[in-house]
Each structure stands twice: as structure tokens, then as C-alpha cells.
Design a protein around this motif. Structure first.
Motif, PDB file in Angstrom:
ATOM      1  N   ILE A 156      66.844 -25.147   2.457  1.00 19.84           N
ATOM      2  CA  ILE A 156      67.852 -26.041   1.892  1.00 19.84           C
ATOM      3  C   ILE A 156      67.429 -27.455   2.246  1.00 19.84           C
ATOM      4  O   ILE A 156      67.600 -27.909   3.370  1.00 19.84           O
ATOM      5  CB  ILE A 156      69.261 -25.751   2.439  1.00 19.84           C
ATOM      6  CG1 ILE A 156      69.738 -24.388   1.950  1.00 19.84           C
ATOM      7  CG2 ILE A 156      70.238 -26.829   1.995  1.00 19.84           C
ATOM      8  CD1 ILE A 156      69.946 -24.309   0.446  1.00 19.84           C
ATOM      9  N   ASN A 157      66.842 -28.127   1.292  1.00 18.83           N
ATOM     10  CA  ASN A 157      66.345 -29.476   1.520  1.00 18.83           C
ATOM     11  C   ASN A 157      66.758 -30.356   0.350  1.00 18.83           C
ATOM     12  O   ASN A 157      65.997 -31.175  -0.141  1.00 18.83           O
ATOM     13  CB  ASN A 157      64.819 -29.454   1.663  1.00 18.83           C
ATOM     14  CG  ASN A 157      64.283 -30.778   2.170  1.00 18.83           C
ATOM     15  OD1 ASN A 157      64.914 -31.434   2.986  1.00 18.83           O
ATOM     16  ND2 ASN A 157      63.138 -31.183   1.653  1.00 18.83           N
ATOM     17  N   SER A 158      67.996 -30.160  -0.111  1.00 22.88           N
ATOM     18  CA  SER A 158      68.470 -30.881  -1.279  1.00 22.88           C
ATOM     19  C   SER A 158      68.644 -32.361  -0.966  1.00 22.88           C
ATOM     20  O   SER A 158      69.224 -32.729   0.057  1.00 22.88           O
ATOM     21  CB  SER A 158      69.803 -30.296  -1.751  1.00 22.88           C
ATOM     22  OG  SER A 158      70.322 -31.051  -2.819  1.00 22.88           O
ATOM     23  N   THR A 159      68.131 -33.181  -1.835  1.00 18.37           N
ATOM     24  CA  THR A 159      68.358 -34.621  -1.707  1.00 18.37           C
ATOM     25  C   THR A 159      69.429 -35.098  -2.681  1.00 18.37           C
ATOM     26  O   THR A 159      69.778 -36.273  -2.682  1.00 18.37           O
ATOM     27  CB  THR A 159      67.055 -35.388  -1.993  1.00 18.37           C
ATOM     28  OG1 THR A 159      66.612 -35.080  -3.324  1.00 18.37           O
ATOM     29  CG2 THR A 159      65.981 -35.011  -0.990  1.00 18.37           C
ATOM     30  N   THR A 160      69.963 -34.169  -3.486  1.00 16.71           N
ATOM     31  CA  THR A 160      70.899 -34.557  -4.549  1.00 16.71           C
ATOM     32  C   THR A 160      72.299 -34.014  -4.346  1.00 16.71           C
ATOM     33  O   THR A 160      73.279 -34.749  -4.452  1.00 16.71           O
ATOM     34  CB  THR A 160      70.359 -34.084  -5.918  1.00 16.71           C
ATOM     35  OG1 THR A 160      69.028 -34.556  -6.083  1.00 16.71           O
ATOM     36  CG2 THR A 160      71.221 -34.636  -7.047  1.00 16.71           C
ATOM     37  N   PHE A 161      72.417 -32.705  -4.043  1.00 13.85           N
ATOM     38  CA  PHE A 161      73.727 -32.085  -3.872  1.00 13.85           C
ATOM     39  C   PHE A 161      73.777 -31.368  -2.532  1.00 13.85           C
ATOM     40  O   PHE A 161      72.816 -30.703  -2.143  1.00 13.85           O
ATOM     41  CB  PHE A 161      74.016 -31.085  -4.997  1.00 13.85           C
ATOM     42  CG  PHE A 161      73.949 -31.680  -6.372  1.00 13.85           C
ATOM     43  CD1 PHE A 161      74.938 -32.537  -6.821  1.00 13.85           C
ATOM     44  CD2 PHE A 161      72.890 -31.390  -7.210  1.00 13.85           C
ATOM     45  CE1 PHE A 161      74.873 -33.098  -8.092  1.00 13.85           C
ATOM     46  CE2 PHE A 161      72.810 -31.939  -8.477  1.00 13.85           C
ATOM     47  CZ  PHE A 161      73.813 -32.796  -8.919  1.00 13.85           C
ATOM     48  N   LEU A 162      74.916 -31.480  -1.852  1.00 15.41           N
ATOM     49  CA  LEU A 162      75.025 -30.903  -0.519  1.00 15.41           C
ATOM     50  C   LEU A 162      76.463 -30.495  -0.233  1.00 15.41           C
ATOM     51  O   LEU A 162      77.403 -31.228  -0.532  1.00 15.41           O
ATOM     52  CB  LEU A 162      74.586 -31.918   0.538  1.00 15.41           C
ATOM     53  CG  LEU A 162      74.863 -31.554   1.997  1.00 15.41           C
ATOM     54  CD1 LEU A 162      73.958 -30.408   2.442  1.00 15.41           C
ATOM     55  CD2 LEU A 162      74.682 -32.766   2.905  1.00 15.41           C
ATOM     56  N   THR A 163      76.618 -29.300   0.342  1.00 16.29           N
ATOM     57  CA  THR A 163      77.882 -28.891   0.956  1.00 16.29           C
ATOM     58  C   THR A 163      77.564 -28.309   2.324  1.00 16.29           C
ATOM     59  O   THR A 163      76.660 -27.474   2.456  1.00 16.29           O
ATOM     60  CB  THR A 163      78.615 -27.832   0.121  1.00 16.29           C
ATOM     61  OG1 THR A 163      78.977 -28.388  -1.145  1.00 16.29           O
ATOM     62  CG2 THR A 163      79.893 -27.371   0.826  1.00 16.29           C
ATOM     63  N   ALA A 164      78.286 -28.737   3.352  1.00 12.93           N
ATOM     64  CA  ALA A 164      78.154 -28.185   4.706  1.00 12.93           C
ATOM     65  C   ALA A 164      79.528 -27.717   5.163  1.00 12.93           C
ATOM     66  O   ALA A 164      80.524 -28.435   5.021  1.00 12.93           O
ATOM     67  CB  ALA A 164      77.612 -29.245   5.667  1.00 12.93           C
ATOM     68  N   GLU A 165      79.580 -26.487   5.684  1.00 15.98           N
ATOM     69  CA  GLU A 165      80.845 -25.895   6.111  1.00 15.98           C
ATOM     70  C   GLU A 165      80.738 -25.392   7.545  1.00 15.98           C
ATOM     71  O   GLU A 165      79.658 -24.989   7.987  1.00 15.98           O
ATOM     72  CB  GLU A 165      81.204 -24.695   5.238  1.00 15.98           C
ATOM     73  CG  GLU A 165      81.433 -24.975   3.771  1.00 15.98           C
ATOM     74  CD  GLU A 165      81.831 -23.706   3.044  1.00 15.98           C
ATOM     75  OE1 GLU A 165      82.907 -23.151   3.358  1.00 15.98           O
ATOM     76  OE2 GLU A 165      81.066 -23.252   2.181  1.00 15.98           O
ATOM     77  N   ALA A 166      81.875 -25.366   8.241  1.00 20.31           N
ATOM     78  CA  ALA A 166      81.910 -24.800   9.589  1.00 20.31           C
ATOM     79  C   ALA A 166      83.347 -24.574  10.021  1.00 20.31           C
ATOM     80  O   ALA A 166      84.269 -25.269   9.581  1.00 20.31           O
ATOM     81  CB  ALA A 166      81.220 -25.732  10.587  1.00 20.31           C
ATOM     82  N   TRP A 167      83.525 -23.594  10.885  1.00 26.41           N
ATOM     83  CA  TRP A 167      84.740 -23.458  11.679  1.00 26.41           C
ATOM     84  C   TRP A 167      84.457 -24.066  13.049  1.00 26.41           C
ATOM     85  O   TRP A 167      83.364 -23.861  13.606  1.00 26.41           O
ATOM     86  CB  TRP A 167      85.129 -21.994  11.841  1.00 26.41           C
ATOM     87  CG  TRP A 167      85.727 -21.377  10.612  1.00 26.41           C
ATOM     88  CD1 TRP A 167      85.064 -20.728   9.614  1.00 26.41           C
ATOM     89  CD2 TRP A 167      87.111 -21.358  10.261  1.00 26.41           C
ATOM     90  NE1 TRP A 167      85.952 -20.310   8.651  1.00 26.41           N
ATOM     91  CE2 TRP A 167      87.211 -20.673   9.019  1.00 26.41           C
ATOM     92  CE3 TRP A 167      88.276 -21.842  10.856  1.00 26.41           C
ATOM     93  CZ2 TRP A 167      88.438 -20.469   8.371  1.00 26.41           C
ATOM     94  CZ3 TRP A 167      89.487 -21.644  10.220  1.00 26.41           C
ATOM     95  CH2 TRP A 167      89.571 -20.965   9.002  1.00 26.41           C
ATOM     96  N   PHE A 168      85.424 -24.790  13.614  1.00 24.94           N
ATOM     97  CA  PHE A 168      85.218 -25.403  14.922  1.00 24.94           C
ATOM     98  C   PHE A 168      86.506 -25.390  15.733  1.00 24.94           C
ATOM     99  O   PHE A 168      87.609 -25.410  15.189  1.00 24.94           O
ATOM    100  CB  PHE A 168      84.701 -26.844  14.791  1.00 24.94           C
ATOM    101  CG  PHE A 168      85.680 -27.802  14.161  1.00 24.94           C
ATOM    102  CD1 PHE A 168      86.558 -28.544  14.945  1.00 24.94           C
ATOM    103  CD2 PHE A 168      85.723 -27.969  12.786  1.00 24.94           C
ATOM    104  CE1 PHE A 168      87.464 -29.429  14.374  1.00 24.94           C
ATOM    105  CE2 PHE A 168      86.619 -28.850  12.205  1.00 24.94           C
ATOM    106  CZ  PHE A 168      87.492 -29.577  13.000  1.00 24.94           C
ATOM    107  N   LYS A 169      86.330 -25.343  17.047  1.00 24.18           N
ATOM    108  CA  LYS A 169      87.453 -25.373  17.989  1.00 24.18           C
ATOM    109  C   LYS A 169      86.969 -26.018  19.273  1.00 24.18           C
ATOM    110  O   LYS A 169      86.100 -25.484  19.961  1.00 24.18           O
ATOM    111  CB  LYS A 169      87.964 -23.957  18.264  1.00 24.18           C
ATOM    112  CG  LYS A 169      89.123 -23.877  19.252  1.00 24.18           C
ATOM    113  CD  LYS A 169      89.501 -22.418  19.503  1.00 24.18           C
ATOM    114  CE  LYS A 169      90.645 -22.309  20.490  1.00 24.18           C
ATOM    115  NZ  LYS A 169      90.991 -20.894  20.783  1.00 24.18           N
ATOM    116  N   LEU A 170      87.496 -27.183  19.593  1.00 21.21           N
ATOM    117  CA  LEU A 170      87.100 -27.875  20.816  1.00 21.21           C
ATOM    118  C   LEU A 170      87.669 -27.190  22.049  1.00 21.21           C
ATOM    119  O   LEU A 170      88.769 -26.640  22.024  1.00 21.21           O
ATOM    120  CB  LEU A 170      87.609 -29.318  20.802  1.00 21.21           C
ATOM    121  CG  LEU A 170      86.803 -30.388  20.089  1.00 21.21           C
ATOM    122  CD1 LEU A 170      87.449 -31.744  20.328  1.00 21.21           C
ATOM    123  CD2 LEU A 170      85.355 -30.411  20.544  1.00 21.21           C
TER     124      LEU A 170
END
Length: 205
Positions: free
Chosen positions: A65-79
Motif C-alpha cells: 500500500i503505497n498510494s500517493t492519491t487515495f488513502l484510508t487508515a483505520e484503527a481501534w485505540f484505547k489509552l
């Protein structure tokens, strides 16, 4: 897509996004350091547990995944609610040198940032009401329109328009989970279901 679920304890986590390794490279990630019982996933609802001081994950090469045009990043997080915590705590970061290609991080516990590096640095932010509970974030960037969006727990939190520009990226950029590109600003808490997509369509599902 890249997808990491952290369902089992170990030093390696497989990319479950469906890509096959190519040119001798893959996007499995490594937990650094390995062997500390604080990272036992089964004790924490099968999530990645990070101590905020030494532990993070990385994929040494990052070609799928090395897109320079379209990107989505997802995550669940809990501090973690245990002090001290860094002012900046990184969920994920791709790239190196002076700036990351893109990154997701918390500032002062409650301010969620999504940053994309083009010819300029584009930033979108939103407030997390309770960072010590599980939250889901999805961040998108469209280089054709210049639009950045940040979704929190399934709802669009903020959208901004920038001058259209491609993401500065490299085939050999490293992906960091739980740390910034320079291995600082480490996350203290739990992360799960990290996903990265070369499109902006994922958030519509």
C-alpha cells in the motif's frame, strides 16, 4: 489493504489484508521488544498492548500500500489511564526523514490528529471525549480533491478541503504502529484492527 488483528501473542503479526508477498518483501509486522508479559494479547481482549516507553511494531519494508492519491487508515485505540503519558502518542505512522507520509496520533490525550505530507503538511483534528475507552478512528485523504476526513466511532467528525496534492511517499517507507517515524511519541495503551487502504471508499461500508 493491510489488516492487523493482533489475535495471538507473538513477535510477528501477519498481514490479513489479502496480498501475497512480492519481490521478496511482505508486510508482516514485528513487535519490538518481544518477550515482556505486558504484551500478552489474550489478557487484553486480543489487542496489542503497548507500554509507552519501549514497545512498538514495524514493517521494515512497505510496498503493497503505497498510494500517493487515495488513502484510508483505520484503527481501534484505547489509552492507558496510568501516568505518565507522552504529550503525543502515535497510533500509526508511515515514512521517515523529516516528516511521515501520513500519521494518526493523539495530542494531550484527547485531540486526535490525522496528518498527510504533500508539498505542504495537511492536518485535520477532532476531540475524543473519552480516550480511555475503546474508540474507532477512520481517516481519509483524496489527493484529487484535496479533501481530508476524520471519522470517530462511525460518525464524520470533521472534513476540510486542501489544495489537491499527492502524498509524498516511497516504496521502502517503514510503517510504524504505536510509534512515530523516528521511534518517539510512543503509544501507551491498546491498539487493535489496524487497517490501511489505497482508497477512500472503505468508510462508506
Amino acid at each position: 489493504a493491510l489488516s492487523y488483528k493482533f489475535d495471538v501473542y507473538g513477535s510477528q503479526f501477519a498481514d490479513e489484508g489479502g496480498f501475497e508477498p512480492n519481490a521478496g518483501n511482505n508486510t508482516d509486522i514485528t513487535l519490538i521488544p518481544y518477550g515482556n508479559n505486558v504484551h500478552q494479547m489474550s489478557s487484553y481482549n486480543s489487542s496489542l498492548v503497548l507500554d509507552g516507553t519501549t514497545a512498538y511494531c514495524l514493517a521494515p519494508t512497505f510496498t503493497k500500500i503505497n498510494s500517493t492519491t487515495f488513502l484510508t487508515a483505520e484503527a481501534w485505540f484505547k489509552l492507558s489511564n496510568i501516568s505518565p503519558r507522552d504529550q503525543f502518542q502515535t497510533i500509526l505512522s508511515k515514512g521517515g526523514h523529516s516528516n511521515a507520509s501520513y500519521s494518526l496520533f493523539l495530542e494531550d490525550d484527547t485531540l486526535l490528529n490525522f496528518v498527510v505530507t504533500t508539498d505542504n503538511i495537511y492536518v485535520v483534528k477532532t476531540t475524543v471525549i473519552n480516550p480511555f475507552a475503546w474508540n474507532h478512528v477512520a481517516a481519509t485523504y483524496n489527493a484529487v480533491s484535496g479533501k481530508m476526513k476524520l471519522y470517530l466511532n462511525g460518525e464524520l467528525a470533521v472534513s476540510i478541503d486542501n489544495t489537491p496534492a499527492q502524498i509524498i511517499s516511497s516504496d521502502i517507507d517503514t510503517l510504524y504502529i504505536g510509534a512515530a517515524y523516528n521511534r518517539t511519541e510512543k503509544f501507551k495503551g491498546q491498539l487493535d484492527e489496524i487497517r490501511i487502504w489505497g482508497s477512500t471508499e472503505r468508510t462508506k461500508e
